[in-house]
Design a protein around this motif. Sequence first.
Motif, PDB file in Angstrom:
ATOM      1  N   ILE A 115       0.829  -1.203   0.000  1.00  0.00           N
ATOM      2  CA  ILE A 115       0.000   0.000   0.000  1.00  0.00           C
ATOM      3  C   ILE A 115       0.873   1.268   0.000  1.00  0.00           C
ATOM      4  O   ILE A 115       0.434   2.325  -0.446  1.00  0.00           O
ATOM      5  N   LEU A 118       1.207   3.072  -3.342  1.00  0.00           N
ATOM      6  CA  LEU A 118      -0.021   3.583  -3.941  1.00  0.00           C
ATOM      7  C   LEU A 118       0.230   4.841  -4.773  1.00  0.00           C
ATOM      8  O   LEU A 118      -0.355   5.015  -5.836  1.00  0.00           O
ATOM      9  N   LYS A 143      -6.155   0.398  -3.946  1.00  0.00           N
ATOM     10  CA  LYS A 143      -5.981   0.105  -2.514  1.00  0.00           C
ATOM     11  C   LYS A 143      -6.317  -1.351  -2.223  1.00  0.00           C
ATOM     12  O   LYS A 143      -5.593  -2.025  -1.467  1.00  0.00           O
TER      13      LYS A 143
END
Length: 147
Positions: A115, A118, A143
């Motif tokens: 994550i 991202l 996500k």
Amino acid sequence: MSLRERINSDIKDAMKAKDAKKRDALRLLSSAFKQIEVDERKELNDDDVIKIILSQVKRRDDAATQYKNANREDLMQIELDEIEYYKEYLPAQLNDEELTLAIKDIIAKTGASTIKDLGKVMGTATKELSSKADGKRVSECAKVLLS
């Protein structure tokens, strides 16, 4: 025929058909085009027009949400109608499966694995998918795939 010419033609058609809602919605859009041309002193191409339409759709969506929260269903419906008129001029949006495949491809290209990556994924996805999917949907999908 360019996208802008098509919109101008549709304004004339709406005037002939006495469709005030569509005429007014498209005039607002045309006004946004003219404002950008004056401010930035440039001729708009179809990509620029699509970006402006997307920003106008987002504005209308935000306004509709505000009107809904204020229990103003009448004003909310006006905004939603304008969104429908504007969507006629946008490229086809990706469905959930296509979006997931596109994000997986971008994740593979960027080498993202967690994550924390991202930002890299969203940077590339924004460039590649900006007119085909809403940024909110792209972010949510990225996500899910990265977690």
